[in-house]
Design an enzyme around this catalytic site. Structure first.
Site, short mmCIF file in Angstrom:
data_model
loop_
_atom_site.label_atom_id
_atom_site.label_comp_id
_atom_site.label_asym_id
_atom_site.label_seq_id
_atom_site.Cartn_x
_atom_site.Cartn_y
_atom_site.Cartn_z
N GLY A 241 -49.54 -65.82 28.69
CA GLY A 241 -48.74 -65.55 27.50
C GLY A 241 -47.87 -64.33 27.73
CB SER A 242 -46.12 -62.17 25.35
OG SER A 242 -47.21 -61.79 24.55
CB THR A 243 -45.74 -58.62 29.45
OG1 THR A 243 -45.37 -59.53 30.50
CG2 THR A 243 -46.14 -57.30 30.06
N GLY A 246 -50.94 -59.55 26.93
CA GLY A 246 -51.72 -59.35 28.16
C GLY A 246 -52.18 -57.91 28.28
CD GLU A 263 -48.40 -67.38 34.41
OE1 GLU A 263 -47.43 -66.61 34.23
OE2 GLU A 263 -48.43 -68.55 34.05
CB CYS A 297 -44.05 -67.63 32.45
SG CYS A 297 -44.88 -68.88 33.42
P1 NAI Z 1 -48.30 -64.69 22.78
O1 NAI Z 1 -48.56 -63.99 24.03
O2 NAI Z 1 -48.44 -63.94 21.49
O3 NAI Z 1 -49.25 -65.98 22.65
C1 NAI Z 1 -49.93 -66.59 23.72
C2 NAI Z 1 -51.36 -66.91 23.30
O4 NAI Z 1 -52.07 -65.72 23.03
C3 NAI Z 1 -51.47 -67.74 22.03
O5 NAI Z 1 -52.54 -68.63 22.16
C4 NAI Z 1 -51.78 -66.70 20.97
O6 NAI Z 1 -52.45 -67.21 19.85
C5 NAI Z 1 -52.65 -65.75 21.74
N1 NAI Z 1 -52.70 -64.38 21.22
C6 NAI Z 1 -51.76 -63.71 20.50
N2 NAI Z 1 -52.17 -62.45 20.24
C7 NAI Z 1 -53.38 -62.30 20.83
C8 NAI Z 1 -54.30 -61.24 20.95
N3 NAI Z 1 -54.05 -60.05 20.40
N4 NAI Z 1 -55.44 -61.43 21.62
C9 NAI Z 1 -55.70 -62.62 22.21
N5 NAI Z 1 -54.87 -63.67 22.12
C10 NAI Z 1 -53.72 -63.53 21.45
O7 NAI Z 1 -46.89 -65.32 22.85
P2 NAI Z 1 -45.96 -65.76 21.62
O8 NAI Z 1 -46.00 -64.85 20.46
O9 NAI Z 1 -46.35 -67.12 21.31
O10 NAI Z 1 -44.53 -65.61 22.28
C11 NAI Z 1 -43.88 -64.35 22.29
C12 NAI Z 1 -43.18 -64.12 23.58
O11 NAI Z 1 -44.14 -64.16 24.63
C13 NAI Z 1 -42.18 -65.17 23.96
O12 NAI Z 1 -40.95 -64.93 23.41
C14 NAI Z 1 -42.16 -65.02 25.45
O13 NAI Z 1 -41.30 -63.99 25.81
C15 NAI Z 1 -43.56 -64.66 25.81
N6 NAI Z 1 -44.38 -65.79 26.27
C16 NAI Z 1 -44.60 -65.90 27.61
C17 NAI Z 1 -45.33 -66.95 28.09
C18 NAI Z 1 -45.61 -67.11 29.53
O14 NAI Z 1 -46.00 -68.18 29.96
N7 NAI Z 1 -45.44 -66.09 30.33
C19 NAI Z 1 -45.84 -68.00 27.21
C20 NAI Z 1 -45.60 -67.76 25.82
C21 NAI Z 1 -44.87 -66.70 25.41
#
Ligand code: NAI
Length: 778
Positions: A241-243, A246, A263, A297
Site C-alpha cells: 500500500g502507500s508509503t 507502511g 511493498e 505501484c
Molecule cells: P492505503 O495504504 O491507505 O491502503 C492500503 C491498505 O492498507 C488498505 O487495505 C487499507 O485499508 C489499509 N490501511 C490503511 N490504513 C492502515 C493502517 N493505519 N494500518 C493498517 N492498514 C491500513 O492506500 P489508499 O489510501 O487506499 O491509497 C492512498 C495512496 O496510496 C494512493 O494514492 C497511492 O499513492 C498509494 N497506494 C499505493 C499502492 C501500492 O501498491 N504501492 C496501493 C494503494 C495505494
C-alpha cells in the site's frame, strides 16, 4: 474497397462483457457479506457499501471488522497453524494446486467481478490479473512440494497478518496467501475497503478446495481493521500500500518481534534512449502508465527521454494518447477504465490542478459522462525538483523531462526517495545492461515494462519498502530458521579497583574514513579487567561521530563496484594479518572478558574472514525461468551502507562476523564495537590499516549502544541497521528506521550463538536482489 479504406471507415463497436453471472453470484450471497473466519462466513454486521466506480452502483454491503472479529480470525489461524504445518509440504501442495485449478475454472467470474469492483478494463483483469493469480498458486504449490528437500532448515513463521491494496485485489491476495500457506503459515488477510469482493469469492474457492478451516481467514474493513491486525498476536505483517501507511506499520510493530515486509509506493523512471525502437517504447509507455489507470505501484510514471528524440517522441506519444479509448471497463475494446473511487479521483485531480509547472496535454478523447474517469494526461518539461516529479500520483498521469547522457539519465532516475522499478529502452543491450545495476530499483525492465511472474521476485529498495514477493527470494519472507532461540543475557563491563591509573596514555581512538579519530564528545570510558586493572580508555562516540562515519562510508562507493575477487583478496589479507597478531588479540580479549576464550575467539574470527572471502565471488544470483522469450536475471547487489551494533560478549568475533560478510558483498560498514569490551575493535583497525582496506569501507566507533542506536537507525544515508547488542534496542531501532524505511535486522531479545557460522544469513541480509528482465529475439 481497399484495406486502407476499410480501416478508415470502420466504426468502433463496443464489445461489452456480460456482468450477469457476477451480479447473480452477489445476489446468491444476499449481497451482504460477513467475514470468512475458520472456514465459514460470519453473519453480516455493520459496514459499508462496495460500489462499482464506473457507474456508482452499489454492488454489495461489507462488514467493518470489529476487534472481536479480528481476534476470532487470529485465533482460528493460530489453532489451525500447527496441523497445517505438520501436514508437510506435499500435503499442502495438493490444496494450493486445487485452489489454482478452481481459480482457472472460475476465471471469467473472477475477471468480471474484479472489473465491476475495481473499474479496471476487463481485458486486463481477464488477461493479466486473474492468470497471474492462478500462476502464483501453481508456482507455490511447487514450492510447497519442494520445501522439505530444498529448504530443510526453514520452517513457517506462524500466523501472518496480510493487508493489501485495491489496485490488484485478487493478484495481491495471491501474492500474499500463496507463499504464506505453501510454507506452512496460516493467514488473516484484509482486502482494501474499496475492493473486497474477489477476496470473498476466493474464500468460497477455499471452501470448495476443502482447505482446512482456519488456514485462510479474510476480514473486511478499512484502515482501522488494518491497525487491529497489525496490533494482533501475529508473527508477521505483510503489507502492500502507500508509503505513509507502511511507515505507520513499521512504527507500530517496532520491537514486537513481528516479521515485516513492506511493498510500498514508487515513482518509477521510464528511460528512453535515442536509439530505442520508438514505436515499441510508446506502446510500452501505454502499458507503463495507462495500464490500470496508472494505479500501479511500479507504474512508469516518470518519462526520461533523451534530448535528441524528445520532440518527435512527445508528438507521437500525444497522438497515441488521443487514440486511447476510455470508458465502460466491461467493454473489451476499452484501454482505460475507471479510477477506483471518487476519493482517489479527487486526489489525482487536485494534485494535477495544483501543478503550475510544465505543459499539459490531456488525451483528446470522448469521456464518459459520469463515473470515476480521468483522462490520460502528460505533463512535459518538468524539472527534477517539481512536486509531480517526486510524488506518486497513482493515476493516469505521466510526467516527463529530458536528459543528454546515460550518466545524467541515471542521476535523474535515482533522484527520488523511492526505488521500486525502472524501465530502459534502447536497442543497445550493452548500454541497457550497464544502466540496470546503476538504477536504484528492485526491478528493471529492458525494452518492455510491467512484466511480472511468480518465478521472479518483486519488491523495492529505499522508501518503496523491503522484502521480495515471488521466486525463491520471496520464501524468506515466510520462513525462519529452525534453530532454538536463547534469551539474550546482558554483558556487563568490570569496575576499577581504585588503583591509580597508569601515567601512560592508553586512549584507544575510533576509526573513521581510514583515519584514527578522537570522539567528538570529548568523553571516554575506562575499560577494566576482571580484577579491576585499567586496560585503557575508549572514546564515547556522539551523534556527530556517527554522522562522520556514515559520511565516510557513503563516500566509499567505489567498494561496491569492485569485483568479488578483489574483495576476497582483501578479506584474506585481513585474516592473515590478524593471524600474525593472534596471541596479542587473544590476550587482550582474555584481559577484558576475564575468560580464557581469547585464543579460540581469534581463531574463529580468522575462519569467519576466510569464509566470507570464500563467498565473496560465489554468492551468486540466479536466472529465473519466466515465461517470456528472454531471461530475468536475479542479481545480488550490496545493501549499501550498513550500521551494526556488534555483539558485546565476543568483542572480536562479533565484530568480524558482521563486518566480513557485509564487506564481501560490497557494503560499507559503520560498526559500534562491543560496549563493555571495546578494545579488541580499536586494536583491530591497526589490522585493517595494514590490509589495504580502502578508507571509509570500515568505520569503527566505540560508545554506548543505547545512545548510538537511534542516530544510526534514523540516518538517511544508512541503508540497513543490524543489532546484536546485549542491550535489546530492537524497538528503538525499528521505530527510528521508519524515516527512510531502511532494512533492519535486530535480535529482539534473542542471543546469537557466535560459535556457529551464520555467514549465509549475513550474506542474505547484506544483499538486495534486483530482477532485471531482458526479453530478446523477434
Ligand atoms: P492505503 O495504504 O491507505 O491502503 C492500503 C491498505 O492498507 C488498505 O487495505 C487499507 O485499508 C489499509 N490501511 C490503511 N490504513 C492502515 C493502517 N493505519 N494500518 C493498517 N492498514 C491500513 O492506500 P489508499 O489510501 O487506499 O491509497 C492512498 C495512496 O496510496 C494512493 O494514492 C497511492 O499513492 C498509494 N497506494 C499505493 C499502492 C501500492 O501498491 N504501492 C496501493 C494503494 C495505494
Amino acid at each position: 474497397m481497399t484495406i486502407k479504406e476499410i480501416f478508415d471507415t470502420m466504426d468502433y463497436g463496443p464489445a461489452p462483457e456480460s456482468a450477469a453471472e457476477a451480479l447473480a453470484w452477489l445476489v446468491d450471497q444476499g449481497s451482504r457479506f460477513g467475514h470468512f473466519i475458520n472456514g465459514e462466513f460470519t453473519a453480516p454486521g455493520d459496514g459499508f457499501d462496495s460500489r462499482n466506480p464506473a457507474t456508482g452502483e452499489v454492488l454489495a454491503t461489507l462488514t467493518q471488522a470489529t476487534q472481536e472479529d479480528v481476534d476470532a480470525a487470529v485465533d482460528a489461524a493460530r489453532n489451525a497453524q500447527g496441523k497445517w504445518q505438520e501436514l508437510g509440504g506435499p500435503g499442502r501442495a495438493r490444496y494450493l494446486y486445487a485452489i489454482a485449478r478452481l481459480l482457472q475454472k472460475h476465471s471469467r467470474l473472477f475477471a468480471v467481478l474484479e472489473t465491476l469492483d475495481n473499474g479496471k478494463p476487463i481485458r486486463e483483469s481477464r488477461d493479466i490479473d486473474i492468470p497471474l493469480a492462478q500462476r502464483h498458486f501453481y508456482y507455490h504449490a511447487g514450492m510447497a512440494q519442494l520445501m522439505e528437500s530444498e529448504l530443510p532448515d526453514a520452517e513457517a513463521l506462524g500466523v501472518c497478518g496480510q493487508i493489501i491494496p485495491w489496485n490488484f485485489p485478487l493478484l495481491m491476495l495471491a501474492w500474499k496467501i500463496a507463499p504464506a500457506i505453501a510454507m506452512g503459515n496460516t493467514v488473516v488477510l484484509k482486502p482494501a475497503e474499496y475492493t473486497s469482493l474477489t477476496a470473498l469469492l476466493f474464500a468460497d474457492i477455499c471452501r470448495q478446495a476443502g482447505l482446512p478451516e482456519g488456514v485462510v481467514n479474510i476480514v473486511t474493513g478499512d484502515g482501522a481493521a488494518g491497525e487491529m491486525i497489525t496490533a494482533a498476536d501475529v508473527d508477521k505483517i505483510a503489507f502492500t500500500g502507500s508509503t505513509s501507511v507502511g511507515r505507520r506499520i513499521r512504527e507500530a510493530t517496532a520491537g514486537s518481534g513481528k516479521e515485516l515486509t513492506l511493498e510500498l509506493g514508487g515513482k518509477s523512471p521510464y528511460i528512453v534512449f535515442d536509439d530505442a525502437d520508438i514505436d515499441s517504447a510508446i506502446e510500452g509507455l501505454v502499458d507503463a502508465i495507462w495500464f490500470n489507470q496508472g494505479q500501479v505501484c511500479c507504474a512508469g510514471s516518470r518519462l526520461l527521454v533523451q534530448e535528441g528524440i524528445a520532440g518527435r517522441f512527445h508528438t507521437k506519444l500525444k497522438a497515441r494518447m488521443d487514440g486511447l479509448r476510455i470508458g465502460n471497463p466491461l467493454d473489451k475494446c476499452i484501454d482505460v477504465g475507471a479510477v477506483v473511487d471518487p476519493v482517489q479521483l479527487d486526489t489525482i485531480s487536485s494534485m494535477v490542478a495544483a501543478n503550475q509547472a510544465g505543459t499539459m496535454h490531456q488525451a483528446q478523447v470522448e469521456m464518459p459522462e459520469s463515473g470515476c474517469f480521468y483522462p490520460p494526461t502528460l505533463i512535459e518539461g518538468l524539472s527534477p525538483a517539481d512536486l509531480l516529479m517526486q510524488e506518486e500520483i497513482f493515476g493516469p498521469v505521466l510526467v516527463s523531462c529530458t536528459f543528454r547522457t546515460p550518466a545524467e539519465a541515471v542521476e535523474l532516475a535515482n533522484n527520488t526517495r523511492y526505488g521500486l522499478a525502472a524501465t530502459v529502452w534502447t536497442e543497445n543491450l550493452n548500454l541497457a545492461l550497464d544502466m540496470a545495476p546503476k538504477l536504484a530499483a528492485g526491478v528493471v525492465w529492458i525494452n518492455g515494462t510491467n512484466m511480472f511472474d511468480a518465478a521472479a521476485g518483486f519488491g523495492g529498495v529505499r522508501e518503496s519498502g523491503f522484502g521480495r514477493e515471488g521466486g525463491w527470494e520471496g520464501l524468506t519472507a515466510y520462513t525462519r530458521a529452525k534453530a532454538k532461540i536463547k534469551p539474550l543475557a546482558k554483558a556487563e563491563p568490570f569496575d576499577g579497583n581504585g588503583a591509580p591509573a597508569d601515567p601512560l596514555d592508553r586512549t584507544a581512538k575510533m576509526y573513521i574514513g581510514g583515519k584514527q579519530a578522537r570522539p567528538d564528545s570529548g568523553y571516554s570510558q575506562a575499560v577494566y579487567s576482571k580484577t579491576g586493572t585499567l586496560l585503557g580508555h575508549a572514546g564515547l562516540a556522539s551523534r556527530k561521530d556517527i554522522r562522520n562515519a556514515v559520511e565516510a562510508a557513503a563516500g566509499a562507493k567505489g567498494w561496491s563496484r569492485t569485483t568479488g575477487h578483489l574483495r576476497a583478496q582483501i578479506l584474506y589479507y585481513i585474516g592473515e594479518n590478524l593471524s600474525a597478531r593472534a596471541a596479542e588479540f587473544a590476550a587482550r580479549i582474555d584481559a577484558m572478558t576475564g575468560r580464557k576464550t581469547g585464543t579460540a575467539e581469534v581463531e574463529t574470527s580468522i575462519q569467519r574472514l576466510f569464509t566470507a572471502a570464500a563467498w565473496a565471488d560465489k554468492y551468486d544470483g540466479q536466472i529465473h525461468g519466466v515465461p517470456i522469450r528472454g531471461v530475468a536475471l536475479a542479481m545480488k547487489e550490496p545493501a549499501g551502507v550498513i550500521g551494526a551494533l556488534c555483539a558485546d560478549e565476543t568483542p572480536l568475533l562479533g565484530l568480524v562476523s558482521a563486518m566480513a560478510p557485509a564487506m564481501a558483498m560490497g557494503n560499507r560498514v559503520v560498526l559500534a564495537a562491543s560496549e563493555p569490551f571495546p578494545l579488541a575493535a580499536t586494536d583491530f583497525y591497526q589490522v585493517l590499516e595494514t590490509s589495504d582496506v580502502p578508507a571509509g569501507v570500515v568505520n569503527i566507533l566505540t560508545g554506548r549502544h543505547a545512545e548510538l542506536a537511534k542516530p544510526l537507525a534514523s540516518h538517511l544515508n544508512v541503508d540497513a541497521v543490524w543489532s546484536f547488542s546485549s542491550t535489546d534496542l530492537s524497538a528503538a531501532i525499528e521505530a527510528a528506521s521508519a524515516g527512510n524505511l531502511k532494512r533492519t535486522w535486530v535480535n529482539n531479545g534473542a542471543a546469537t550463538d557466535w560459535t556457529q557460522d551464520h555467514t549465509k544469513r549475513f550474506l542474505q541480509e547484506a544483499t538486495e536482489i534486483k530482477n532485471i528482465w531482458v526479453p530478446y529475439g523477434e
